[in-house]
Structure formats: C-alpha cells, structure tokens
Design an enzyme around this catalytic site. Structure first.
Site, PDB file in Angstrom:
ATOM      1  N   GLY A 121       0.832  -1.207   0.000  1.00 20.55           N
ATOM      2  CA  GLY A 121       0.000   0.000   0.000  1.00 20.55           C
ATOM      3  C   GLY A 121       0.858   1.245   0.000  1.00 20.55           C
ATOM      4  CG  ASN A 125       0.242   0.853   4.933  1.00 18.10           C
ATOM      5  OD1 ASN A 125      -0.212   1.496   5.878  1.00 18.10           O
ATOM      6  ND2 ASN A 125       0.071   1.235   3.667  1.00 18.10           N
ATOM      7  CE1 TYR A 147      -9.975  -0.221   8.229  1.00 19.42           C
ATOM      8  CE2 TYR A 147     -10.614   0.772  10.321  1.00 19.42           C
ATOM      9  CZ  TYR A 147      -9.700   0.617   9.292  1.00 19.42           C
ATOM     10  OH  TYR A 147      -8.499   1.293   9.332  1.00 19.42           O
TER      11      TYR A 147
HETATM   12  N1  LIG Z   1      -5.836   6.981   7.386  1.00 22.83           N
HETATM   13  C1  LIG Z   1      -6.201   6.725   8.628  1.00 22.83           C
HETATM   14  O1  LIG Z   1      -6.733   7.584   9.341  1.00 22.83           O
HETATM   15  C2  LIG Z   1      -5.922   5.370   9.240  1.00 22.83           C
HETATM   16  C3  LIG Z   1      -6.145   5.205  10.588  1.00 22.83           C
HETATM   17  C4  LIG Z   1      -5.881   3.983  11.169  1.00 22.83           C
HETATM   18  C5  LIG Z   1      -5.379   2.938  10.399  1.00 22.83           C
HETATM   19  N2  LIG Z   1      -5.193   3.111   9.082  1.00 22.83           N
HETATM   20  C6  LIG Z   1      -4.682   1.985   8.299  1.00 22.83           C
HETATM   21  O2  LIG Z   1      -3.462   2.374   7.682  1.00 22.83           O
HETATM   22  C7  LIG Z   1      -3.326   1.697   6.446  1.00 22.83           C
HETATM   23  C8  LIG Z   1      -3.092   2.701   5.333  1.00 22.83           C
HETATM   24  O3  LIG Z   1      -4.166   3.608   5.325  1.00 22.83           O
HETATM   25  P1  LIG Z   1      -4.175   4.916   4.420  1.00 22.83           P
HETATM   26  O4  LIG Z   1      -5.049   5.892   5.097  1.00 22.83           O
HETATM   27  O5  LIG Z   1      -2.791   5.306   4.088  1.00 22.83           O
HETATM   28  O6  LIG Z   1      -4.959   4.370   3.149  1.00 22.83           O
HETATM   29  P2  LIG Z   1      -4.961   4.891   1.643  1.00 22.83           P
HETATM   30  O7  LIG Z   1      -6.286   4.506   1.091  1.00 22.83           O
HETATM   31  O8  LIG Z   1      -4.536   6.312   1.564  1.00 22.83           O
HETATM   32  O9  LIG Z   1      -3.825   4.003   0.976  1.00 22.83           O
HETATM   33  C9  LIG Z   1      -3.941   2.614   0.943  1.00 22.83           C
HETATM   34  C10 LIG Z   1      -3.096   2.077  -0.179  1.00 22.83           C
HETATM   35  O10 LIG Z   1      -3.259   0.664  -0.177  1.00 22.83           O
HETATM   36  C11 LIG Z   1      -3.453   0.226  -1.503  1.00 22.83           C
HETATM   37  N3  LIG Z   1      -4.211  -1.014  -1.510  1.00 22.83           N
HETATM   38  C12 LIG Z   1      -5.490  -1.209  -1.145  1.00 22.83           C
HETATM   39  N4  LIG Z   1      -5.838  -2.471  -1.364  1.00 22.83           N
HETATM   40  C13 LIG Z   1      -4.751  -3.091  -1.890  1.00 22.83           C
HETATM   41  C14 LIG Z   1      -4.513  -4.405  -2.339  1.00 22.83           C
HETATM   42  N5  LIG Z   1      -5.458  -5.349  -2.335  1.00 22.83           N
HETATM   43  N6  LIG Z   1      -3.274  -4.701  -2.801  1.00 22.83           N
HETATM   44  C15 LIG Z   1      -2.310  -3.760  -2.855  1.00 22.83           C
HETATM   45  N7  LIG Z   1      -2.498  -2.501  -2.464  1.00 22.83           N
HETATM   46  C16 LIG Z   1      -3.711  -2.170  -1.981  1.00 22.83           C
HETATM   47  C17 LIG Z   1      -4.201   1.363  -2.191  1.00 22.83           C
HETATM   48  O11 LIG Z   1      -4.050   1.307  -3.612  1.00 22.83           O
HETATM   49  C18 LIG Z   1      -3.544   2.581  -1.563  1.00 22.83           C
HETATM   50  O12 LIG Z   1      -2.420   3.009  -2.302  1.00 22.83           O
HETATM   51  C19 LIG Z   1      -4.570   0.847   6.263  1.00 22.83           C
HETATM   52  O13 LIG Z   1      -4.326  -0.473   6.712  1.00 22.83           O
HETATM   53  C20 LIG Z   1      -5.582   1.531   7.162  1.00 22.83           C
HETATM   54  O14 LIG Z   1      -6.592   0.662   7.598  1.00 22.83           O
HETATM   55  C21 LIG Z   1      -5.448   4.313   8.469  1.00 22.83           C
END
Ligand SMILES: NC(=O)c1ccc[n+]([C@@H]2O[C@H](COP(=O)([O-])OP(=O)(O)OC[C@H]3O[C@@H](n4cnc5c(N)ncnc54)[C@H](O)[C@@H]3O)[C@@H](O)[C@H]2O)c1
Length: 170
Positions: free
Chosen positions: A12, A91, A151
């Site tokens: 990711g 991630n 989730y």
């Molecule tokens: N943003 C937040 O506030 C937050 C808070 C807590 C936890 N998280 C966790 O952090 C992680 C990243 O979140 P983010 O906000 O950066 O998300 P985001 O949506 O900005 O980025 C996620 C990335 O993962 C990629 N992705 C999704 N599914 C995929 C797959 N099947 N194979 C390969 N790549 C894939 C997407 O293309 C994207 O580039 C996630 O696990 C999310 O649950 C995020």
C-alpha cells in the site's frame, strides 16, 4: 535497528501512510520495495521518490496483496532485486463494509500471509538475517466502531495476530 542499506517491503505504498513509511525508511538509508495494486499511482510515487533518492534504492511492484501468487511474486522480485529482506510493513488496507469479505481478505488474511512470507525470507533458520515486521492496525483494532463492524473486526484481528506472533519471537 540500524537501517542503512537494509531492505524493506511496504504494501500500500502508492499513497497515504504506506508512502510516508517508504519515505521515512529511505531517509534512514533503506532500500524500499513499493508494493501496491494501483500501478499508476505507484509509478508516480516512485518517480517522486527518484527526485529525492538514488533511483536504484526503490522498486515499484504492482500487486494485489489479496492474490497469493502476486504477493509471493512481489516478495521474490524485491528479494532478487536487492539481495536481502529485513523489514516488512503490511500496510495495505481498505474500509468497505459492503464488500466485507474483501475487507477481511485484504486487512487480515493478506496481512497474515505477508507476515508468513516475510518470515520465510527473514528467519535465520532459512539463511535470513532476522528482521522486523510491522502490521498496521488502527484505533478500530482496540475499540468498537459503530457502523464499521467488519473493519473493526479485521483490525482487532491484526492486533491479536501480531501480539501472538510477537510472543513467539521473544
Ligand atoms: N488513514 C487513517 O486515518 C488510518 C487510521 C488507522 C489505520 N489506518 C490503516 O493504515 C493503512 C493505510 O491507510 P491509508 O489511510 O494510508 O490508506 P490509503 O487509502 O490512503 O492508501 C492505501 C493504499 O493501499 C493500496 N491497496 C489497497 N488495497 C490493496 C490491495 N489489495 N493490494 C495492494 N495494495 C492495496 C491502495 O491502492 C492505496 O495506495 C490501512 O491499513 C488503514 O486501515 C489508516
């Protein structure tokens, strides 16, 4: 962990937290395999990093982490390119209650698979150098989240799995 010339695989990594992880690891001297299913954004991300770091220090691998063969192939390509693997950041994640099976598949099952594949490469019994695995959960892994039960369940799973594995590593 001393990070200079260590090799990290970040899933990711095309945007958001994964991209920030990649940037931080590069700043500390790591080489980074950027893994993401979004090929366009992934290439754009590598191009941007190439403006700041030696182009040889990153590789972008388009990969859907929920596809076992693609994920194994991404690990292999990164290991073959850099000759070692020291850090895995599982991630990639989504938050989709409607397609809830896919949410469990990506957030939990693929994270477990990424951990096991990473261990296969890094554990000393297999000729690896040891290393670190970082699995990204959420506050949703620690408390209930109204209207986001799947989730929330997937992120609770990340914490349960990672804590249990960490005991094995002690
Ligand atoms: N943003 C937040 O506030 C937050 C808070 C807590 C936890 N998280 C966790 O952090 C992680 C990243 O979140 P983010 O906000 O950066 O998300 P985001 O949506 O900005 O980025 C996620 C990335 O993962 C990629 N992705 C999704 N599914 C995929 C797959 N099947 N194979 C390969 N790549 C894939 C997407 O293309 C994207 O580039 C996630 O696990 C999310 O649950 C995020």
């Amino acid at each position: 962990m001393y990070l200079k010339d260590k090799v990290a695989l970040v899933t990711g990594a095309a945007q958001g937290i994964g991209k920030a992880f990649a940037q931080a690891l590069l700043e500390k001297g790591c080489k980074v395999g950027l893994v993401d299913q979004n090929a366009e954004l992934g290439k754009e991300s590598k191009d941007n990093l190439d403006k700041q770091f030696d182009t040889q220090r990153t590789i972008f691998i388009p990969c859907d982490v929920s596809d076992e063969e693609q994920l194994k192939d991404a690990f292999k390509k990164i290991f073959d390119s850099f000759g070692r693997l020291d850090i895995v950041v599982n991630n990639a994640g989504i938050n989709n209650e409607k397609n809830w099976e896919v949410t469990v598949q990506i957030n939990l099952i693929s994270m477990i698979r990424g951990t096991y594949i990473g261990l296969d490469y890094m554990k000393t019994e297999n000729g690896g150098n040891g290393g670190a695995i970082v699995n990204i959960s959420s506050l949703a892994g620690l408390m209930p989240v109204p209207y986001q039960p799947v989730y929330c369940a997937s992120k609770h799973g990340v914490i349960g799995f990672t804590r249990s594995m960490a005991v094995n590593a002690l």
